[in-house]
Design a protein around this motif. Structure first.
Motif, mmCIF file in Angstrom:
data_model
loop_
_atom_site.group_PDB
_atom_site.id
_atom_site.type_symbol
_atom_site.label_atom_id
_atom_site.label_comp_id
_atom_site.label_asym_id
_atom_site.label_seq_id
_atom_site.Cartn_x
_atom_site.Cartn_y
_atom_site.Cartn_z
ATOM 1 N N LYS A 55 0.978 -1.130 -0.002
ATOM 2 C CA LYS A 55 -0.127 -0.171 -0.043
ATOM 3 C C LYS A 55 0.904 1.292 0.014
ATOM 4 O O LYS A 55 0.318 2.305 -0.509
ATOM 5 N N GLU A 56 1.977 1.232 0.533
ATOM 6 C CA GLU A 56 2.732 2.426 0.474
ATOM 7 C C GLU A 56 2.961 2.738 -0.893
ATOM 8 O O GLU A 56 3.193 4.274 -1.162
ATOM 9 N N LEU A 57 3.148 2.161 -1.960
ATOM 10 C CA LEU A 57 3.300 2.641 -3.249
ATOM 11 C C LEU A 57 1.936 3.398 -3.635
ATOM 12 O O LEU A 57 2.062 4.097 -4.613
ATOM 13 N N TYR A 58 0.950 3.110 -3.086
ATOM 14 C CA TYR A 58 -0.328 4.035 -3.591
ATOM 15 C C TYR A 58 -0.858 4.806 -2.669
ATOM 16 O O TYR A 58 -2.008 5.462 -2.792
ATOM 17 N N VAL A 59 -0.367 5.206 -1.494
ATOM 18 C CA VAL A 59 -0.856 6.117 -0.709
ATOM 19 C C VAL A 59 0.085 7.468 -0.354
ATOM 20 O O VAL A 59 0.271 7.895 0.897
ATOM 21 N N TYR A 60 0.504 7.857 -1.538
ATOM 22 C CA TYR A 60 1.562 9.162 -1.507
ATOM 23 C C TYR A 60 0.947 10.472 -1.217
ATOM 24 O O TYR A 60 1.747 11.235 -0.632
ATOM 25 N N CYS A 61 -0.438 10.512 -1.261
ATOM 26 C CA CYS A 61 -1.083 11.736 -0.579
ATOM 27 C C CYS A 61 -2.705 11.255 -0.263
ATOM 28 O O CYS A 61 -2.991 10.453 -0.725
ATOM 29 N N ASP A 62 -3.339 12.354 0.417
ATOM 30 C CA ASP A 62 -4.495 12.085 1.017
ATOM 31 C C ASP A 62 -5.658 11.430 -0.190
ATOM 32 O O ASP A 62 -6.215 10.590 0.308
ATOM 33 N N ALA A 63 -5.655 12.391 -1.057
ATOM 34 C CA ALA A 63 -6.806 11.915 -2.212
ATOM 35 C C ALA A 63 -6.419 10.642 -2.751
ATOM 36 O O ALA A 63 -7.347 9.835 -2.832
ATOM 37 N N VAL A 64 -5.181 10.307 -3.157
ATOM 38 C CA VAL A 64 -4.952 8.850 -3.459
ATOM 39 C C VAL A 64 -5.222 7.792 -2.597
ATOM 40 O O VAL A 64 -5.527 6.703 -2.951
ATOM 41 N N GLN A 65 -4.703 8.103 -1.361
ATOM 42 C CA GLN A 65 -4.950 7.196 -0.178
ATOM 43 C C GLN A 65 -6.422 6.967 -0.195
ATOM 44 O O GLN A 65 -6.962 5.666 -0.130
ATOM 45 N N GLN A 66 -7.371 7.985 -0.190
ATOM 46 C CA GLN A 66 -8.840 7.737 -0.167
ATOM 47 C C GLN A 66 -9.326 6.894 -1.246
ATOM 48 O O GLN A 66 -10.218 6.123 -1.149
ATOM 49 N N GLN A 67 -8.827 7.196 -2.364
ATOM 50 C CA GLN A 67 -9.320 6.418 -3.592
ATOM 51 C C GLN A 67 -8.902 4.918 -3.462
ATOM 52 O O GLN A 67 -9.534 4.072 -3.921
ATOM 53 N N PHE A 68 -7.646 4.821 -3.094
ATOM 54 C CA PHE A 68 -7.133 3.396 -3.041
ATOM 55 C C PHE A 68 -7.835 2.592 -1.908
ATOM 56 O O PHE A 68 -8.432 1.492 -2.418
ATOM 57 N N TRP A 69 -8.159 3.070 -0.855
ATOM 58 C CA TRP A 69 -8.802 2.492 0.277
ATOM 59 C C TRP A 69 -10.464 2.128 -0.364
ATOM 60 O O TRP A 69 -11.055 1.171 0.012
ATOM 61 N N ALA A 70 -10.996 3.135 -1.002
ATOM 62 C CA ALA A 70 -12.342 3.064 -1.494
ATOM 63 C C ALA A 70 -12.428 1.957 -2.673
ATOM 64 O O ALA A 70 -13.280 0.998 -2.494
ATOM 65 N N ALA A 71 -11.597 1.853 -3.447
ATOM 66 C CA ALA A 71 -11.330 0.804 -4.380
ATOM 67 C C ALA A 71 -11.194 -0.624 -3.670
ATOM 68 O O ALA A 71 -11.582 -1.644 -4.013
ATOM 69 N N VAL A 72 -10.238 -0.616 -2.731
ATOM 70 C CA VAL A 72 -9.915 -1.913 -1.898
ATOM 71 C C VAL A 72 -11.335 -2.163 -1.224
ATOM 72 O O VAL A 72 -11.735 -3.504 -1.538
ATOM 73 N N SER A 73 -11.953 -1.334 -0.647
ATOM 74 C CA SER A 73 -13.348 -1.914 -0.069
ATOM 75 C C SER A 73 -14.507 -2.226 -1.079
ATOM 76 O O SER A 73 -15.076 -3.295 -0.722
ATOM 77 N N GLU A 74 -14.469 -1.684 -2.114
ATOM 78 C CA GLU A 74 -15.438 -2.158 -3.124
ATOM 79 C C GLU A 74 -14.901 -3.578 -3.556
ATOM 80 O O GLU A 74 -15.682 -4.294 -3.902
ATOM 81 N N ASP A 75 -13.831 -3.690 -3.806
ATOM 82 C CA ASP A 75 -13.273 -4.999 -4.386
ATOM 83 C C ASP A 75 -13.494 -6.115 -3.461
ATOM 84 O O ASP A 75 -13.846 -7.244 -3.684
ATOM 85 N N ILE A 76 -13.207 -5.984 -2.087
ATOM 86 C CA ILE A 76 -13.273 -6.957 -1.025
ATOM 87 C C ILE A 76 -14.640 -7.206 -0.793
ATOM 88 O O ILE A 76 -15.176 -8.291 -0.676
ATOM 89 N N LEU A 77 -15.668 -6.388 -0.571
ATOM 90 C CA LEU A 77 -17.003 -6.411 -0.565
ATOM 91 C C LEU A 77 -17.646 -7.288 -1.881
ATOM 92 O O LEU A 77 -18.429 -8.122 -1.213
ATOM 93 N N ASP A 78 -17.240 -6.791 -2.862
ATOM 94 C CA ASP A 78 -17.614 -7.732 -4.193
ATOM 95 C C ASP A 78 -17.388 -9.209 -3.690
ATOM 96 O O ASP A 78 -17.969 -10.085 -4.364
ATOM 97 N N ALA A 79 -15.987 -9.542 -3.652
ATOM 98 C CA ALA A 79 -15.518 -10.838 -3.317
ATOM 99 C C ALA A 79 -16.089 -11.589 -2.485
ATOM 100 O O ALA A 79 -16.194 -12.863 -2.413
ATOM 101 N N ILE A 80 -16.474 -11.222 -1.413
ATOM 102 C CA ILE A 80 -17.029 -11.698 -0.140
ATOM 103 C C ILE A 80 -18.522 -11.562 -0.061
ATOM 104 O O ILE A 80 -19.383 -12.092 0.742
#
Length: 154
Positions: free
Chosen positions: A125-150
């Motif tokens: 995740k360190e590669l994808y969280v270099y600023c607050d806006a990108v960090q929010q987008q990253f975690w939103a995408a992770v959340s969406e993907d994991i909720l879809d998977a489970i």
């Protein structure tokens, strides 16, 4: 030849991958709450905060003013955040029960590749969280993907 034995690598199964992803997501969601509180207490605090905001925005909705429409937008956004947080915390609770491990692994078999890929992203995740806006987008995408998977676990 003595002492050259390699320790067998512990294979991390899908259950552990999902558990790690959910714990990381929830930790991100709770990042601004004091660490001194227990994890589940912080989850309850965040849920109560969102419920309070949800109620306040709902009471102030009016389609005749811009501020009223603002409250409508915030109401809908808060409603979605609360539902997502409740879903994530409920799923994480089920992944805290060791007796369910075998059954959950079996049920997650068809999502194994997607979950493994998502796990690797969260690990790096360190590669994808270099600023607050990108960090929010990253975690939103992770959340969406994991909720879809489970999603099928219910």
């Amino acid at each position: 030849m003595f002492g050259i034995f390699k320790e067998s690598e512990k294979t991390i199964d899908t259950y552990e991958h999902v558990s790690f992803i959910l714990k990381s997501l929830l930790t991100y969601e709770l990042k601004d709450l004091p660490i001194r509180y227990e994890f589940w207490y912080r989850v309850a605090i965040r849920q109560e905060e969102l419920r309070t905001l949800f109620t306040e925005h709902r009471a102030k909705i009016s389609m005749t003013t811009a501020v009223g429409r603002f409250h409508q937008t915030q109401y809908e956004g808060t409603k979605q955040k609360l539902a997502k947080l409740e879903r994530l915390s409920d799923m994480y609770k089920s992944f805290c029960i060791e007796e369910e491990r075998e059954a959950l692994n079996h049920r997650l078999y068809f999502q194994k590749e997607a979950i493994t890929e998502l796990y690797e992203h969260v690990q790096n995740k360190e590669l994808y969280v270099y600023c607050d806006a990108v960090q929010q987008q990253f975690w939103a995408a992770v959340s969406e993907d994991i909720l879809d998977a489970i999603a099928h676990l219910d």
